[in-house]
Write a protein that holds these residues in place. Structure first.
Motif, PDB file in Angstrom:
ATOM      1  N   LYS A   2       0.827  -1.201   0.000  1.00  0.00           N
ATOM      2  CA  LYS A   2       0.000   0.000   0.000  1.00  0.00           C
ATOM      3  C   LYS A   2       0.864   1.255   0.000  1.00  0.00           C
ATOM      4  N   ILE A   3       0.296   2.330  -0.546  1.00  0.00           N
ATOM      5  CA  ILE A   3       1.021   3.601  -0.571  1.00  0.00           C
ATOM      6  C   ILE A   3       1.337   4.082   0.847  1.00  0.00           C
ATOM      7  N   ALA A   4       0.458   3.793   1.801  1.00  0.00           N
ATOM      8  CA  ALA A   4       0.718   4.190   3.192  1.00  0.00           C
ATOM      9  C   ALA A   4       1.966   3.500   3.721  1.00  0.00           C
ATOM     10  N   ASP A   5       2.126   2.224   3.406  1.00  0.00           N
ATOM     11  CA  ASP A   5       3.319   1.501   3.866  1.00  0.00           C
ATOM     12  C   ASP A   5       4.575   2.039   3.203  1.00  0.00           C
ATOM     13  N   ILE A   6       4.467   2.430   1.957  1.00  0.00           N
ATOM     14  CA  ILE A   6       5.614   3.052   1.280  1.00  0.00           C
ATOM     15  C   ILE A   6       5.981   4.358   1.981  1.00  0.00           C
ATOM     16  N   ALA A   7       4.970   5.140   2.350  1.00  0.00           N
ATOM     17  CA  ALA A   7       5.218   6.393   3.070  1.00  0.00           C
ATOM     18  C   ALA A   7       5.873   6.122   4.426  1.00  0.00           C
ATOM     19  N   VAL A   8       5.434   5.083   5.112  1.00  0.00           N
ATOM     20  CA  VAL A   8       6.046   4.720   6.398  1.00  0.00           C
ATOM     21  C   VAL A   8       7.505   4.322   6.177  1.00  0.00           C
ATOM     22  N   LEU A   9       7.772   3.578   5.125  1.00  0.00           N
ATOM     23  CA  LEU A   9       9.152   3.171   4.839  1.00  0.00           C
ATOM     24  C   LEU A   9      10.023   4.359   4.445  1.00  0.00           C
ATOM     25  N   VAL A  10       9.437   5.365   3.809  1.00  0.00           N
ATOM     26  CA  VAL A  10      10.189   6.590   3.514  1.00  0.00           C
ATOM     27  C   VAL A  10      10.607   7.265   4.823  1.00  0.00           C
ATOM     28  N   VAL A  11       9.672   7.337   5.769  1.00  0.00           N
ATOM     29  CA  VAL A  11       9.995   7.911   7.088  1.00  0.00           C
ATOM     30  C   VAL A  11      11.092   7.090   7.757  1.00  0.00           C
ATOM     31  N   ALA A  12      10.995   5.768   7.651  1.00  0.00           N
ATOM     32  CA  ALA A  12      12.032   4.893   8.226  1.00  0.00           C
ATOM     33  C   ALA A  12      13.384   5.175   7.562  1.00  0.00           C
ATOM     34  N   ALA A  13      13.393   5.316   6.248  1.00  0.00           N
ATOM     35  CA  ALA A  13      14.641   5.587   5.533  1.00  0.00           C
ATOM     36  C   ALA A  13      15.235   6.931   5.946  1.00  0.00           C
ATOM     37  N   LEU A  14      14.383   7.930   6.121  1.00  0.00           N
ATOM     38  CA  LEU A  14      14.864   9.230   6.596  1.00  0.00           C
ATOM     39  C   LEU A  14      15.555   9.088   7.946  1.00  0.00           C
ATOM     40  N   HIS A  15      14.951   8.313   8.832  1.00  0.00           N
ATOM     41  CA  HIS A  15      15.540   8.145  10.159  1.00  0.00           C
ATOM     42  C   HIS A  15      16.817   7.308  10.110  1.00  0.00           C
ATOM     43  N   GLY A  16      16.895   6.401   9.155  1.00  0.00           N
ATOM     44  CA  GLY A  16      18.158   5.696   8.940  1.00  0.00           C
ATOM     45  C   GLY A  16      19.244   6.664   8.486  1.00  0.00           C
ATOM     46  N   ALA A  17      18.869   7.598   7.620  1.00  0.00           N
ATOM     47  CA  ALA A  17      19.822   8.618   7.170  1.00  0.00           C
ATOM     48  C   ALA A  17      20.225   9.536   8.327  1.00  0.00           C
ATOM     49  N   PHE A  18      19.261   9.877   9.181  1.00  0.00           N
ATOM     50  CA  PHE A  18      19.585  10.709  10.348  1.00  0.00           C
ATOM     51  C   PHE A  18      20.593   9.984  11.245  1.00  0.00           C
ATOM     52  N   LEU A  19      20.409   8.670  11.397  1.00  0.00           N
ATOM     53  CA  LEU A  19      21.354   7.881  12.190  1.00  0.00           C
ATOM     54  C   LEU A  19      22.760   8.036  11.625  1.00  0.00           C
ATOM     55  N   VAL A  20      22.903   7.865  10.333  1.00  0.00           N
ATOM     56  CA  VAL A  20      24.229   7.956   9.709  1.00  0.00           C
ATOM     57  C   VAL A  20      24.817   9.359   9.897  1.00  0.00           C
ATOM     58  N   LEU A  21      24.000  10.372   9.645  1.00  0.00           N
ATOM     59  CA  LEU A  21      24.477  11.749   9.797  1.00  0.00           C
ATOM     60  C   LEU A  21      24.919  12.049  11.229  1.00  0.00           C
ATOM     61  N   GLU A  22      24.115  11.642  12.185  1.00  0.00           N
ATOM     62  CA  GLU A  22      24.374  12.004  13.574  1.00  0.00           C
ATOM     63  C   GLU A  22      25.427  11.114  14.244  1.00  0.00           C
ATOM     64  N   LEU A  63       9.774   1.258  12.655  1.00  0.00           N
ATOM     65  CA  LEU A  63       8.850   1.508  11.546  1.00  0.00           C
ATOM     66  C   LEU A  63       8.938   0.397  10.498  1.00  0.00           C
ATOM     67  N   GLY A  64      10.148  -0.033  10.198  1.00  0.00           N
ATOM     68  CA  GLY A  64      10.312  -1.133   9.242  1.00  0.00           C
ATOM     69  C   GLY A  64       9.663  -2.418   9.733  1.00  0.00           C
ATOM     70  N   LEU A  65       9.855  -2.726  11.000  1.00  0.00           N
ATOM     71  CA  LEU A  65       9.227  -3.927  11.568  1.00  0.00           C
ATOM     72  C   LEU A  65       7.706  -3.803  11.600  1.00  0.00           C
ATOM     73  N   ALA A  66       7.206  -2.614  11.876  1.00  0.00           N
ATOM     74  CA  ALA A  66       5.754  -2.405  11.907  1.00  0.00           C
ATOM     75  C   ALA A  66       5.147  -2.642  10.524  1.00  0.00           C
ATOM     76  N   VAL A  67       5.855  -2.216   9.485  1.00  0.00           N
ATOM     77  CA  VAL A  67       5.368  -2.477   8.114  1.00  0.00           C
ATOM     78  C   VAL A  67       5.452  -3.974   7.828  1.00  0.00           C
ATOM     79  N   TRP A  68       6.588  -4.577   8.155  1.00  0.00           N
ATOM     80  CA  TRP A  68       6.769  -6.007   7.901  1.00  0.00           C
ATOM     81  C   TRP A  68       5.699  -6.836   8.612  1.00  0.00           C
ATOM     82  N   ALA A  69       5.379  -6.483   9.856  1.00  0.00           N
ATOM     83  CA  ALA A  69       4.381  -7.221  10.638  1.00  0.00           C
ATOM     84  C   ALA A  69       2.959  -6.755  10.357  1.00  0.00           C
TER      85      ALA A  69
END
Length: 115
Positions: A2-22, A63-69
């Motif tokens: 679903k598009i909602a799950d894709i949006a959730v995964l985008v948020v997850a990816a952003l936070h993964g990027a924040f992890l790398v940056l920080e 967020l990734g686990l929430a989408v997966w589950a």
């Protein structure tokens, strides 16, 4: 998916990027440029930034686990956490956090309520 799950995964990816940056790029020329830091401040605050990055990583994994589950309530909870953190950061640190962090999570949260 679903598009909602894709949006959730985008948020997850952003936070993964924040992890790398920080956690890894905070005290580099690129990290200092992204966050507008002086070398002195970046060096002094690197451990705090790494801790913050770790929390962003936990949000990304959650967020990734929430989408997966396919756990609707976990998605709602975690996106709400992201929105609250984004609002706090936007009002206390830098307005751009509202757009970079809170807005994508809000969009994903709204999309979850449509079939």
């Amino acid at each position: 998916m679903k598009i909602a799950d894709i949006a959730v995964l985008v948020v997850a990816a952003l936070h993964g990027a924040f992890l790398v940056l920080e956690m890894f790029l905070w005290n580099t020329p690129y990290g200092r440029k992204v966050f507008g830091l002086t070398p002195e401040f970046a060096a002094q605050s690197a451990k705090l930034a790494a801790n913050q990055g770790l929390y962003n990583g936990f949000l990304a994994v959650g967020l990734g686990l929430a989408v997966w589950a396919n756990d609707f309530h976990a998605k709602i909870f975690l996106l709400t956490c992201v929105i609250v953190a984004g609002l706090y950061g936007g009002f206390t640190v830098k307005k751009s956090i509202l757009v970079i962090q809170a807005l994508p999570a809000l969009i994903a949260l709204v999309l979850l309520h449509f079939p």
